[in-house]
Design a protein around this motif. Structure first.
Motif, PDB file in Angstrom:
ATOM      1  N   MET A   1       0.846  -1.183   0.000  1.00 53.11           N
ATOM      2  CA  MET A   1       0.000   0.000   0.000  1.00 53.11           C
ATOM      3  C   MET A   1       0.884   1.235   0.000  1.00 53.11           C
ATOM      4  O   MET A   1       1.802   1.355   0.813  1.00 53.11           O
ATOM      5  N   PRO A   2       0.643   2.214  -0.893  1.00 54.89           N
ATOM      6  CA  PRO A   2       1.441   3.441  -0.880  1.00 54.89           C
ATOM      7  C   PRO A   2       1.055   4.328   0.301  1.00 54.89           C
ATOM      8  O   PRO A   2      -0.122   4.487   0.616  1.00 54.89           O
ATOM      9  N   ILE A   3       2.044   4.898   0.940  1.00 53.97           N
ATOM     10  CA  ILE A   3       1.826   5.802   2.065  1.00 53.97           C
ATOM     11  C   ILE A   3       2.677   7.051   1.856  1.00 53.97           C
ATOM     12  O   ILE A   3       3.747   7.004   1.233  1.00 53.97           O
ATOM     13  N   LEU A   4       2.209   8.168   2.376  1.00 51.21           N
ATOM     14  CA  LEU A   4       2.912   9.443   2.255  1.00 51.21           C
ATOM     15  C   LEU A   4       3.863   9.625   3.424  1.00 51.21           C
ATOM     16  O   LEU A   4       3.590   9.158   4.538  1.00 51.21           O
ATOM     17  N   ALA A   5       4.959  10.321   3.171  1.00 47.03           N
ATOM     18  CA  ALA A   5       5.961  10.532   4.213  1.00 47.03           C
ATOM     19  C   ALA A   5       6.729  11.811   3.918  1.00 47.03           C
ATOM     20  O   ALA A   5       6.640  12.381   2.814  1.00 47.03           O
ATOM     21  N   TYR A   6       7.489  12.267   4.921  1.00 50.24           N
ATOM     22  CA  TYR A   6       8.336  13.450   4.787  1.00 50.24           C
ATOM     23  C   TYR A   6       9.802  13.029   4.705  1.00 50.24           C
ATOM     24  O   TYR A   6      10.196  11.986   5.217  1.00 50.24           O
ATOM     25  N   GLU A   7      10.594  13.880   4.076  1.00 55.72           N
ATOM     26  CA  GLU A   7      12.042  13.721   4.076  1.00 55.72           C
ATOM     27  C   GLU A   7      12.666  15.111   3.959  1.00 55.72           C
ATOM     28  O   GLU A   7      12.326  15.862   3.025  1.00 55.72           O
ATOM     29  N   PRO A   8      13.527  15.512   4.891  1.00 54.62           N
ATOM     30  CA  PRO A   8      14.205  16.807   4.747  1.00 54.62           C
ATOM     31  C   PRO A   8      14.953  16.878   3.423  1.00 54.62           C
ATOM     32  O   PRO A   8      15.521  15.883   2.953  1.00 54.62           O
ATOM     33  N   SER A   9      14.950  18.045   2.804  1.00 52.27           N
ATOM     34  CA  SER A   9      15.533  18.182   1.469  1.00 52.27           C
ATOM     35  C   SER A   9      17.010  17.814   1.446  1.00 52.27           C
ATOM     36  O   SER A   9      17.498  17.223   0.471  1.00 52.27           O
ATOM     37  N   VAL A  10      17.740  18.132   2.512  1.00 57.33           N
ATOM     38  CA  VAL A  10      19.175  17.821   2.531  1.00 57.33           C
ATOM     39  C   VAL A  10      19.397  16.313   2.537  1.00 57.33           C
ATOM     40  O   VAL A  10      20.326  15.811   1.882  1.00 57.33           O
ATOM     41  N   LEU A  11      18.535  15.550   3.221  1.00 56.43           N
ATOM     42  CA  LEU A  11      18.666  14.093   3.227  1.00 56.43           C
ATOM     43  C   LEU A  11      18.236  13.491   1.896  1.00 56.43           C
ATOM     44  O   LEU A  11      18.794  12.487   1.452  1.00 56.43           O
ATOM     45  N   ARG A  12      17.232  14.096   1.266  1.00 55.13           N
ATOM     46  CA  ARG A  12      16.813  13.593  -0.050  1.00 55.13           C
ATOM     47  C   ARG A  12      17.943  13.770  -1.066  1.00 55.13           C
ATOM     48  O   ARG A  12      18.171  12.894  -1.920  1.00 55.13           O
ATOM     49  N   LYS A  13      18.663  14.889  -0.984  1.00 48.87           N
ATOM     50  CA  LYS A  13      19.783  15.113  -1.903  1.00 48.87           C
ATOM     51  C   LYS A  13      20.881  14.074  -1.675  1.00 48.87           C
ATOM     52  O   LYS A  13      21.484  13.576  -2.637  1.00 48.87           O
ATOM     53  N   LYS A  14      21.148  13.749  -0.413  1.00 50.03           N
ATOM     54  CA  LYS A  14      22.155  12.725  -0.120  1.00 50.03           C
ATOM     55  C   LYS A  14      21.739  11.374  -0.684  1.00 50.03           C
ATOM     56  O   LYS A  14      22.554  10.640  -1.246  1.00 50.03           O
ATOM     57  N   MET A  15      20.467  11.026  -0.528  1.00 48.29           N
ATOM     58  CA  MET A  15      19.983   9.753  -1.043  1.00 48.29           C
ATOM     59  C   MET A  15      20.081   9.705  -2.569  1.00 48.29           C
ATOM     60  O   MET A  15      20.538   8.707  -3.143  1.00 48.29           O
ATOM     61  N   SER A  16      19.671  10.788  -3.235  1.00 45.78           N
ATOM     62  CA  SER A  16      19.732  10.830  -4.699  1.00 45.78           C
ATOM     63  C   SER A  16      21.173  10.753  -5.188  1.00 45.78           C
ATOM     64  O   SER A  16      21.470  10.073  -6.178  1.00 45.78           O
ATOM     65  N   LYS A  17      22.074  11.434  -4.493  1.00 44.38           N
ATOM     66  CA  LYS A  17      23.478  11.401  -4.879  1.00 44.38           C
ATOM     67  C   LYS A  17      24.056   9.999  -4.727  1.00 44.38           C
ATOM     68  O   LYS A  17      24.794   9.514  -5.593  1.00 44.38           O
ATOM     69  N   ALA A  18      23.704   9.313  -3.643  1.00 44.10           N
ATOM     70  CA  ALA A  18      24.198   7.955  -3.431  1.00 44.10           C
ATOM     71  C   ALA A  18      23.671   7.006  -4.502  1.00 44.10           C
ATOM     72  O   ALA A  18      24.413   6.150  -5.014  1.00 44.10           O
TER      73      ALA A  18
END
Length: 430
Positions: A1-18
């Motif tokens: 089931m899809p669920i909504l969540a938050y992620e701080p922008s700085v952590l999202r950038k780290k995840m995308s970079k990795a």
């Protein structure tokens, strides 16, 4: 089931970079559990598929190569940056994420859950952290007495997203509602300026230069165009969120059917009455006919050529029945001769509570969609009025210009005739 969540922008950038570094097969700058997991499973989609966290646009526009520009332009992120600029914590501005929740209930009552966590496992706004806090520190909640209560707790925290605070104390509903209100106010301000401009153009004492300058203002549509782009972005994201909530509702309806489909207990009857008092529509409890019939009911029975063929077919059907029972429930020991299943989850009232949360969220999103559509129509009407007004004044200027040219032509004609008369009547002295 899809669920909504938050992620701080700085952590999202780290995840995308990795993720990009792993896909490009570059060396990892630092090692942690998440990076090791991505390195081991991300590249092999056939034998080791990995479902990473996705942003709202990645969930909807999964066919695009990258959604980086769309992710930086999220309504929640832009609104959060403006709010957190005063405190200097712009990096804490949240980005809306879409996670997948897997939940299994085994025949012995074991509950297994699986969902992505935030890039920083200590992030206080992640679902795992919320579950830990709810179970360990919340003394006001009802105790967990059964599997139903545990599943209800996990589902409730997963779907009750609109009431959850994000990084920087930012809420989804507040961000979207405020963004629509700001666009509506700016549209109303532009409409007032348009009315004042039309009044100025009707003043007869205006000089030609002043009137031309005011006419040029009618052709300046930069602000209205920007507002139109913003409201369309809001509508697009609300449509994506609405589709996610619709999937949540469908999953909960199917879960509702698995809870004691064959009989209604006194506790269930009381929960149905409570749901009616709350104005919650009752879910249809009738199972699909395909679930009630044996798997081989719709197939013609053919005797095998050899006797062991029949035995294999019968063993195969019995095995499928067992798999079905293990997945959705446990066999009823008192009625082994029957093919009915005894589901582990029996309290439909708890499922109704979670379903009521999702239905309430859908109504909130629908209200915001209606409001955004009204603002969108107002902006289009303003653009249309300014365009019509500009065309009208342009036609008026053209008519006045032609009349002025005609007057000048008449003056030249009169001057020419007078000149001819004077020249023809002039007799020079001999």
């Amino acid at each position: 089931m899809p669920i909504l969540a938050y992620e701080p922008s700085v952590l999202r950038k780290k995840m995308s970079k990795a993720i990009r570094r792993v896909l490009r097969k570059k060396e990892i700058e630092e090692e942690n559990n998440d990076l090791l997991l991505i390195t081991a499973y991300l590249g092999d989609t056939e034998t080791k598929p990995l479902h990473c966290r996705r942003t709202l646009d990645q969930f909807s526009y999964y066919m695009l190569d990258t959604t980086e520009s769309r992710d930086r332009d999220q309504v929640l992120y832009r609104w959060g940056r403006k709010k957190l600029e005063k405190t200097g914590k712009v990096d804490d501005a949240p980005v809306l994420m879409v996670d997948q929740l897997w939940l299994w209930v085994l025949h012995d009552g074991t509950v297994i859950t699986s969902f992505p966590s935030a890039w920083d496992h200590q992030e206080p706004h992640g679902l795992k952290k919320k579950l830990d806090e709810e179970i360990k520190t919340n003394k006001q909640r009802d105790p967990i007495r059964s599997v139903d209560h545990l599943v209800h707790l996990v589902m409730k925290l997963s779907v009750d997203f609109l009431r959850r605070d994000g990084p920087g104390d930012i809420k989804f509903q507040e961000a979207f509602q405020s963004s629509i209100n700001n666009i509506a106010e700016r549209e109303a301000e532009q409409f007032k300026r348009f009315k004042a401009l039309t009044k100025k153009l009707n003043i007869k004492t205006l000089t030609e230069a002043q009137r031309t300058k005011n006419i040029e203002k009618l052709f300046q549509l930069n602000i209205e165009t920007h507002l139109l782009v913003e409201i369309k972005d809001i509508q697009d994201e609300l449509n994506i969120v609405s589709s996610i909530l619709g999937q949540q509702r469908d999953v909960l309806k199917r879960l509702h059917k698995l809870c004691s489909p064959d009989k209604i207990t006194e506790e269930d009857s009381s929960s149905v009455e409570k749901s009616k008092q709350k104005g919650i529509p009752r879910i249809d409890l009738i199972l699909d006919k395909s679930d009630e019939q044996p798997d081989s009911a719709d197939k013609p029975k053919h005797k095998g050529i050899l006797h062991h063929d029949d035995e294999k077919e019968e063993a195969h059907s019995q095995e499928k029945k067992k798999e079905k029972k293990v997945r959705f429930g446990v066999p009823d020991e008192d009625s082994k001769d029957t093919e009915k299943e005894t589901p582990i989850l029996k309290d439909r009232g708890l499922v109704d509570d979670n379903l009521a949360i999702v239905v309430g969220n859908i109504r909130i999103i629908e209200d915001m969609q209606h409001y955004a559509a009204t603002v969108h129509t107002s902006i289009n009407n303003l653009l249309d009025l300014k365009q019509r007004q500009a065309n009208a004044w342009e036609a008026r200027f053209a008519r006045e210009g032609s009349q002025q040219s005609q007057r000048q032509g008449n003056i030249m004609l009169v001057f020419t005739l007078v000149t001819i008369v004077f020249v023809s009547g002039y007799n020079p002295p001999s």
